[in-house]
Motif scaffolding. Structure first.
Motif, PDB file in Angstrom:
ATOM      1  N   CYS A 288      -2.089   8.327  -1.999  1.00 36.21           N
ATOM      2  CA  CYS A 288      -2.038   7.268  -0.986  1.00 36.21           C
ATOM      3  C   CYS A 288      -3.279   6.374  -1.004  1.00 36.21           C
ATOM      4  N   ASP A 289      -3.057   5.144  -0.555  1.00 35.94           N
ATOM      5  CA  ASP A 289      -4.162   4.212  -0.321  1.00 35.94           C
ATOM      6  C   ASP A 289      -4.616   4.275   1.132  1.00 35.94           C
ATOM      7  N   VAL A 290      -3.683   4.633   2.016  1.00 34.96           N
ATOM      8  CA  VAL A 290      -3.950   4.711   3.453  1.00 34.96           C
ATOM      9  C   VAL A 290      -3.379   6.023   3.979  1.00 34.96           C
TER      10      VAL A 290
ATOM     11  N   TYR B 173       0.827  -1.202   0.000  1.00 38.55           N
ATOM     12  CA  TYR B 173       0.000   0.000   0.000  1.00 38.55           C
ATOM     13  C   TYR B 173       0.869   1.263   0.000  1.00 38.55           C
ATOM     14  N   ARG B 174       0.339   2.303  -0.615  1.00 36.51           N
ATOM     15  CA  ARG B 174       0.967   3.625  -0.543  1.00 36.51           C
ATOM     16  C   ARG B 174       0.419   4.328   0.696  1.00 36.51           C
ATOM     17  N   VAL B 175       1.305   4.813   1.548  1.00 37.89           N
ATOM     18  CA  VAL B 175       0.882   5.317   2.857  1.00 37.89           C
ATOM     19  C   VAL B 175       1.314   6.765   3.053  1.00 37.89           C
ATOM     20  N   GLY B 176       0.408   7.550   3.641  1.00 43.37           N
ATOM     21  CA  GLY B 176       0.719   8.913   4.032  1.00 43.37           C
ATOM     22  C   GLY B 176       0.479   9.109   5.510  1.00 43.37           C
ATOM     23  N   VAL B 177       1.277   9.955   6.129  1.00 40.92           N
ATOM     24  CA  VAL B 177       1.135  10.285   7.549  1.00 40.92           C
ATOM     25  C   VAL B 177       1.039  11.795   7.672  1.00 40.92           C
TER      26      VAL B 177
END
Length: 334
Positions: A304-306, A261-265
C-alpha cells in the motif's frame, strides 16, 4: 559490512541448549544475535562490551543518544549492573520476569549502552529462549528491537530478516512473539515513579504497588521510544479515532483510490467494503490488536501507499497501542 546471517530455529517452550549455545558464542565474540522475547524480537549484544554495543547502533541506524535496554536472566544480575532502590525492588518482586523495564541508577554498564546517562534501563524477559541465551552468554545483553530505527518492530524472525538480513550474525527463530508491543518502561529514580513508555503492564497494575504517573518531560531520553519517530511504515499512515471508523475509513480510501493510490485499512473486526482496498483485521480485542499491530502494519506496507488504521480508547493496553500509533502516523478524531 554484510555478513552471512545464520538462522537457528528453536522450540520456544523447550529451547535446546546446543542451539542456543551457538548464538551465545557469538555474543561472547562481540557479535550480534537477534532473539525472541515475549514482547518483540531484540537485537542483542554483550551489554558490557562497548565495541559490540556500537555495532547495534550502526546496524540499526540508531541515534547515539537513544539508550538501550539491558536484559538479564536473574535478580543477582540486576544487582551486578544497577542499584535498585526500595521502589525498584518492590516492582522487581512483583513483575520480573515480564514485560516491564525499570530505569535505575547505573553501576557498571558502559556509557555507550546508557547513552551517557547515569541511569540504566533493565528488564528480565519472560521468555525461555531469551533467558537461556542470556544465561549461556554469561553476560547481560543490550537489546533494542531488531529492526531498522523508526520502522515497525519485529514480531517474527522473518521481520528481522527483512530489515537486518546479512547485517546480524545469528537470528534465533522462536516463532511469533506473544505480546507484540515493547515493554512498559518505568523510571524508578523519581517519585512518583514515571511511565516513560506504556506497554502491556498498565498504569493500573503498577498502581497496586507504587504511586505512578505518565512522564511529561521528554527532553532527555531515559529510555527507548521517547524522543524519535518510531514504528512508522513507509506508507502514509492515517489513524482515525472515534465512532463509525469503517464508514469514515472507506470514504477516505475511496478518495485515495480515485487518485491512483493503493490503500489498506486495518482495524478490529472489519468487514470488507470495497474490492479495490486491502482490509486487514487486528483481531477481536485490544490484546489481539497489540499482538498483531506491527505485523499488520508491515504486511500492508508491502502492498500500500496509504494505510488507514483504527485508533482506540487510551485505557489499559489501549494506551500502549495509541502510543505506537501516534509515532507511526497522523492521528485524527472522528
Amino acid at each position: 559490512m554484510k555478513i552471512r546471517t545464520r538462522i537457528i530455529k528453536v522450540d520456544p517452550e523447550n529451547p535446546e541448549d546446543d542451539k542456543i549455545g551457538i548464538a551465545a558464542e557469538e555474543i561472547k565474540k562481540g557479535n550480534l544475535v537477534a532473539f525472541p522475547t515475549e514482547t518483540v524480537y531484540g537485537l542483542g549484544a554483550d551489554a558490557l562490551n562497548e565495541k559490540a554495543v556500537r555495532k547495534i547502533f550502526e546496524v540499526k541506524g540508531r541515534p547515539a543518544d537513544n539508550p538501550l535496554i539491558v536484559h538479564v536472566s536473574s535478580v543477582d544480575q540486576i544487582y551486578e549492573i544497577a542499584q535498585p532502590n526500595e521502589i525498584a525492588k518492590k516492582l522487581i518482586d512483583a513483575f520480573f520476569p515480564g514485560p516491564l523495564t525499570l530505569v535505575m541508577k547505573n553501576k557498571k554498564v558502559p556509557k555507550i549502552t546508557t547513552a551517557g546517562l547515569d541511569t540504566v534501563a533493565v528488564r528480565m524477559p519472560d521468555h525461555k529462549v531469551a533467558l537461556k541465551l542470556i544465561e549461556l552468554s554469561e553476560t547481560p545483553i543490550a537489546a533494542p528491537s531488531a529492526n531498522k530505527s523508526g520502522k515497525p518492530s519485529p514480531t517474527k524472525a522473518e521481520h528481522v530478516l527483512e530489515d537486518l538480513g546479512n547485517l546480524v550474525d545469528v537470528i534465533i527463530d522462536g516463532g511469533e512473539t506473544k505480546i507484540g508491543l515493547e515493554s512498559t518502561v518505568v523510571d524508578t529514580t523519581v517519585y512518583p515513579v514515571e511511565i516513560l513508555r506504556p506497554g502491556a503492564i498498565t498504569k493500573e497494575e503498577l498502581e497496586e504497588y507504587v504511586d505512578v504517573k505518565y512522564a511529561e518531560d521528554f527532553s532527555v531520553a531515559k529510555s527507548p521510544g521517547m524522543k524519535y519517530k518510531h514504528y512508522a511504515p513507509d506508507a502514509e499512515t492515517i489513524v482515525l479515532v472515534g465512532k463509525n471508523f469503517l464508514k469514515k475509513a472507506t470514504q477516505i480510501a475511496e478518495d485515495f483510490v480515485k487518485k491512483g493510490y493503493r490503500v489498506g485499512v486495518a482495524g478490529l473486526n472489519l468487514e470488507e467494503k470495497r474490492n479495490d482496498v486491502i482490509y486487514k483485521n487486528f483481531g477481536r480485542n485490544l490484546e489481539e490488536m497489540a499482538k498483531n499491530l506491527f505485523k499488520v502494519l508491515r504486511e500492508l506496507d508491502k502492498e500500500c501507499d496509504v494505510i488507514i488504521v483504527q485508533g482506540v480508547e487510551e485505557k489499559g493496553i489501549g494506551k500502549a497501542i495509541m502510543n505506537r500509533l501516534y509515532k507511526a502516523g497522523r492521528v485524527f478524531r472522528i
